[in-house]
Every structure is written in C-alpha cells, then in structure tokens.
Design a protein around this motif. Sequence first.
Motif, PDB file in Angstrom:
ATOM      1  N   HIS A 159     -18.978  11.401  19.148  1.00  8.41           N
ATOM      2  CA  HIS A 159     -19.781  10.856  18.050  1.00  8.41           C
ATOM      3  C   HIS A 159     -21.259  10.827  18.437  1.00  8.41           C
ATOM      4  CE1 HIS A 159     -20.641   7.302  15.122  1.00  8.41           C
ATOM      5  NE2 HIS A 159     -20.824   8.461  14.513  1.00  8.41           N
ATOM      6  N   PHE A 160     -21.540  10.442  19.682  1.00 12.13           N
ATOM      7  CA  PHE A 160     -22.914  10.414  20.199  1.00 12.13           C
ATOM      8  C   PHE A 160     -23.558  11.790  20.050  1.00 12.13           C
ATOM      9  CE2 PHE A 160     -25.965  11.217  23.564  1.00 12.13           C
ATOM     10  CZ  PHE A 160     -26.743  10.069  23.613  1.00 12.13           C
ATOM     11  N   ILE A 185     -24.889   7.323  10.114  1.00 10.79           N
ATOM     12  CA  ILE A 185     -24.334   7.496  11.456  1.00 10.79           C
ATOM     13  C   ILE A 185     -22.839   7.162  11.465  1.00 10.79           C
ATOM     14  CG2 ILE A 185     -24.427   6.661  13.847  1.00 10.79           C
ATOM     15  CD1 ILE A 185     -27.482   6.154  13.284  1.00 10.79           C
ATOM     16  N   ILE A 228     -21.911   3.538  17.704  1.00  2.79           N
ATOM     17  CA  ILE A 228     -21.447   4.830  18.227  1.00  2.79           C
ATOM     18  C   ILE A 228     -20.035   4.656  18.763  1.00  2.79           C
ATOM     19  CG2 ILE A 228     -21.895   6.686  19.879  1.00  2.79           C
ATOM     20  CD1 ILE A 228     -24.029   6.442  17.713  1.00  2.79           C
TER      21      ILE A 228
END
Length: 330
Positions: A123-124, A326, A118
């Motif tokens: 972004h989280f 992710i 992360i």
Amino acid sequence: MERINHIGIIFLLILALVVGGMVPSMVSAADKPIVIKLAHLYPPQNIYARAGERFAKNVAEHTNGRVKVELFGSGTMGTWRETIEGLQFGTTNCVIESVGTLDRYDPLPGIEAYPYLIRDTDHFNSFWYGPVGTQLHEDIAQKTNFRTIGAIYRGTRNLTCNRKIEKVEDLKGLKLRVPPLKMYKLTWQYLGASGVPMSFKEVFTSIQQGIIDGQENPLIIIHDFKMNEVCKYLVMTRHVTGAMTFIFYDPWFKKLPADIQKIITEDVEEASKWANELGIKGENDLKETMVKKGMILIEPDLEPFRAKTAGMIKDFPELKEYYEKIKAIK
C-alpha cells in the motif's frame, strides 16, 4: 601622429590586459558547479545518510560535475526544523526528513503521519509511487513552497518505554516524547498518553533522567540511536507508516536549469527507491536485533488502537480528500 599611435598601442595593451584578466574569471564562473548543501540528522551508517551519499555520487556523475553535493549529517547543521528553515535562506539547499515535518507551513504534509492509514508496504509503494503520491508532492510544493522528491519507507513507528504496555488502556498517563507536530500530539492524546513535544536530541537524556517515560520512532531510529540503553520495552504499536523525503526550497529549485532539475529529480528518486527497498527488507531484522540487545518485545492487539484513533479525521477536515484517496488505493 607617432604619438597618437603610441597612445593607441598603449590603450590596446591595457584593453588586452583587462579583457585577459576578465576572461579567466568569466570562464571560471561559468564552470563553477552548482553546490547543494544537503543536511540531515542521521549517523553515517543510517539508511537515509546512505541515500544522501548515493544521490551525491550519482548526480555528480550524471551532470559531469555541474552539480556538487556537500553532505552535512549527524545534525551538524542544526535540528530538522532549523535545517528546513535554512532552505529559504540558502543555509541549506536540501534536507532529508519526513514529509510531515512540513505541516507547520500547511496542514497537507501532515497526512504522511496520519495513524493507521497505510496498511502495509504494498500500500505504501502504491500510494507514494503512484498518481496519488505524485499529485501530493505537487500540492505540497504549491501550498508550502517546499518541493518534496522521493519517498523512503521509514518502517512503522513503535513505542519504546519503561512501562509494560500490553493494551491501549495501559498508555493512560504515560509521559511520551512526541515530535512537535499536531498529528503526533493528537494521535497520542487519542490513545491516552501524555505527549511531551521536544527535540529528538534531548530524548535519550530525558528518559535517563525520568523526565519522560519513553518515545516513539521507526525501528531504524530506535536502533541507530540506541534506545535499548534507556528503554526496557519495545511495544509494536505500528501507529504510523511514514515516508522520508528529499526537501528543496521550490523557488530555488525552479531557478536551476531545466536539465539539472530533471537529473536531480531522477537521481533523488533512484536513491529513494534504493533506500526504500533496504528499509523494507531490514525491518524484521531490526526487531530481532533490538530483542538481542535486551529489549522486551510486546506485540499488542492493534484493533483497539485503531478504534481509538478512528475519529481523528474530524480534527483535520482539510486532509479528508487525501485521506479518502489513500484509503481507496488497492
């Protein structure tokens, strides 16, 4: 004939008494609230404890008392492992813990603790509150039988110890408590430290007694559990940006009425987002607070740390798909 009537009347009276006795119990059973025993390890002032309180208040209100949450904080129901196991047996019904604690049931939840995955708080949020995070929650439920709802920003995990760590090479041989999870053990192995798995309850005294040299956790845990009293240095390794979540046993959750499932989900997500914002805003303040409490702050260059862990994905081929998803989130 008169005798028969008397018998009939007596029978009706007995029947009325029986039914009359049953009706209140049937009504009370129908009115009995669904009780959720919610367990966590954290003291009352902690953000996760407060998120639990917020959820308990809101769900009672939004269900008109049909759901009652009983709170068991500060580890009163056992370790995180014991409380999660208890979900399967009804000892607990909900646990506030990190997503990664479920990796003993399937490797997938371990993605939450993958090092340097992360990038930042934006972004989280884009990950956990976007389509990739939503799908991850569903996949975890299918693979582990545990339903995770919500994501609370834990802050970055950082090192506290009694050895001066200014560069990654300084970690060599450092005896460091790590959670008993494969991802954490391998992360510190890659970085050169000697990971010692142990319950968090043992950490404070183990550092005091010199059994270990330090530990790693988000700043909120470092603060609330007074690591400044046993550790001299606060080293901002920022190696994991983790997420706390509300964990339910999925077969139990699915047996709840559909409207109750919906309200619980909505209220957990609301409490999580509320705590999430507080966590993000409070992280810098916590760092300054720990310095004021006497810790020596070290901000090492993190590029060599990232380089050391760059190849770790080969040890987790089952996570590669989510790892790539992710990373690709803008």
